[in-house]
Design a protein around this motif. Sequence first.
Motif, PDB file in Angstrom:
ATOM      1  N   ILE A  86       0.872  -1.172   0.000  1.00 20.87           N
ATOM      2  CA  ILE A  86       0.000   0.000   0.000  1.00 20.87           C
ATOM      3  C   ILE A  86       0.908   1.221   0.000  1.00 20.87           C
ATOM      4  O   ILE A  86       1.694   1.402   0.919  1.00 20.87           O
ATOM      5  CB  ILE A  86      -0.918   0.026   1.248  1.00 20.87           C
ATOM      6  CG1 ILE A  86      -1.850  -1.162   1.265  1.00 20.87           C
ATOM      7  CG2 ILE A  86      -1.681   1.350   1.326  1.00 20.87           C
ATOM      8  CD1 ILE A  86      -2.881  -1.165   0.188  1.00 20.87           C
ATOM      9  N   SER A  94      -7.178   1.593  -0.998  1.00 20.66           N
ATOM     10  CA  SER A  94      -6.184   1.009  -0.083  1.00 20.66           C
ATOM     11  C   SER A  94      -6.829   0.483   1.197  1.00 20.66           C
ATOM     12  O   SER A  94      -6.485  -0.584   1.693  1.00 20.66           O
ATOM     13  CB  SER A  94      -5.116   2.035   0.288  1.00 20.66           C
ATOM     14  OG  SER A  94      -4.396   2.430  -0.838  1.00 20.66           O
ATOM     15  N   VAL A  98      -6.534  -3.394   2.468  1.00 20.76           N
ATOM     16  CA  VAL A  98      -5.958  -3.806   3.758  1.00 20.76           C
ATOM     17  C   VAL A  98      -6.939  -4.694   4.521  1.00 20.76           C
ATOM     18  O   VAL A  98      -6.549  -5.697   5.120  1.00 20.76           O
ATOM     19  CB  VAL A  98      -5.544  -2.574   4.598  1.00 20.76           C
ATOM     20  CG1 VAL A  98      -5.206  -2.965   6.022  1.00 20.76           C
ATOM     21  CG2 VAL A  98      -4.363  -1.875   3.949  1.00 20.76           C
ATOM     22  N   SER A 101      -6.775  -8.124   2.891  1.00 22.87           N
ATOM     23  CA  SER A 101      -5.550  -8.857   3.216  1.00 22.87           C
ATOM     24  C   SER A 101      -5.572  -9.332   4.665  1.00 22.87           C
ATOM     25  O   SER A 101      -5.064 -10.402   4.976  1.00 22.87           O
ATOM     26  CB  SER A 101      -4.301  -8.016   2.934  1.00 22.87           C
ATOM     27  OG  SER A 101      -4.199  -6.945   3.830  1.00 22.87           O
ATOM     28  N   THR A 102      -6.184  -8.560   5.550  1.00 19.64           N
ATOM     29  CA  THR A 102      -6.288  -8.963   6.952  1.00 19.64           C
ATOM     30  C   THR A 102      -7.226 -10.158   7.101  1.00 19.64           C
ATOM     31  O   THR A 102      -6.897 -11.138   7.781  1.00 19.64           O
ATOM     32  CB  THR A 102      -6.797  -7.787   7.815  1.00 19.64           C
ATOM     33  OG1 THR A 102      -5.906  -6.688   7.643  1.00 19.64           O
ATOM     34  CG2 THR A 102      -6.879  -8.170   9.278  1.00 19.64           C
ATOM     35  N   ALA A 108       0.548  -7.459   4.455  1.00 18.97           N
ATOM     36  CA  ALA A 108       0.385  -6.141   3.846  1.00 18.97           C
ATOM     37  C   ALA A 108       1.499  -5.231   4.340  1.00 18.97           C
ATOM     38  O   ALA A 108       1.841  -5.243   5.528  1.00 18.97           O
ATOM     39  CB  ALA A 108      -0.969  -5.544   4.202  1.00 18.97           C
ATOM     40  N   LEU A 110       2.839  -1.245   4.399  1.00 12.72           N
ATOM     41  CA  LEU A 110       2.440   0.144   4.221  1.00 12.72           C
ATOM     42  C   LEU A 110       3.691   0.969   3.936  1.00 12.72           C
ATOM     43  O   LEU A 110       4.627   0.975   4.726  1.00 12.72           O
ATOM     44  CB  LEU A 110       1.746   0.659   5.485  1.00 12.72           C
ATOM     45  CG  LEU A 110       1.309   2.101   5.501  1.00 12.72           C
ATOM     46  CD1 LEU A 110       0.312   2.370   4.385  1.00 12.72           C
ATOM     47  CD2 LEU A 110       0.699   2.451   6.845  1.00 12.72           C
TER      48      LEU A 110
END
Length: 142
Positions: A86, A94, A98, A101-102, A108, A110
Amino acid sequence: MRLTVVIGSYWPEVDGGPAQSMHFLAKGLGAIGVNVEVICFSKSQKKLVVREFIDGVLVLRIKRSLMGYATSVAFIAASTREFLFINSVFFPPSFFAVIASTISKKKAFLLPRGELMSGALNSSNSFKGKLKRFLKILFSEF
């Protein structure tokens, strides 16, 4: 290994800054065998969605007016790829990438560069203001 990059703009449409540095990173990772996909907004394309390969990197440019579609694409990509980069916390897709992906237990990363410095945070961008208020509420003590 498969990696998705979610960024507001990407090289060569934008020359310099995060767009260019992310291109060099994606190109370098691609050269060592990483399957890199970039999801970004299009600034100048007349088509709604443009799919192109640049230096071995798959770039999906989505017209800004298709925010919902861009968010859906980022969400799906983040849940199906091993890694997520990201580049902007203020690029609306974004946030949902996130979350995806969580939920799917993907890694992920950042990479906000200067976005979290006080000058950038105090800009007049309405999305930034709403996000800041949301985060303050979320992380404040009850």
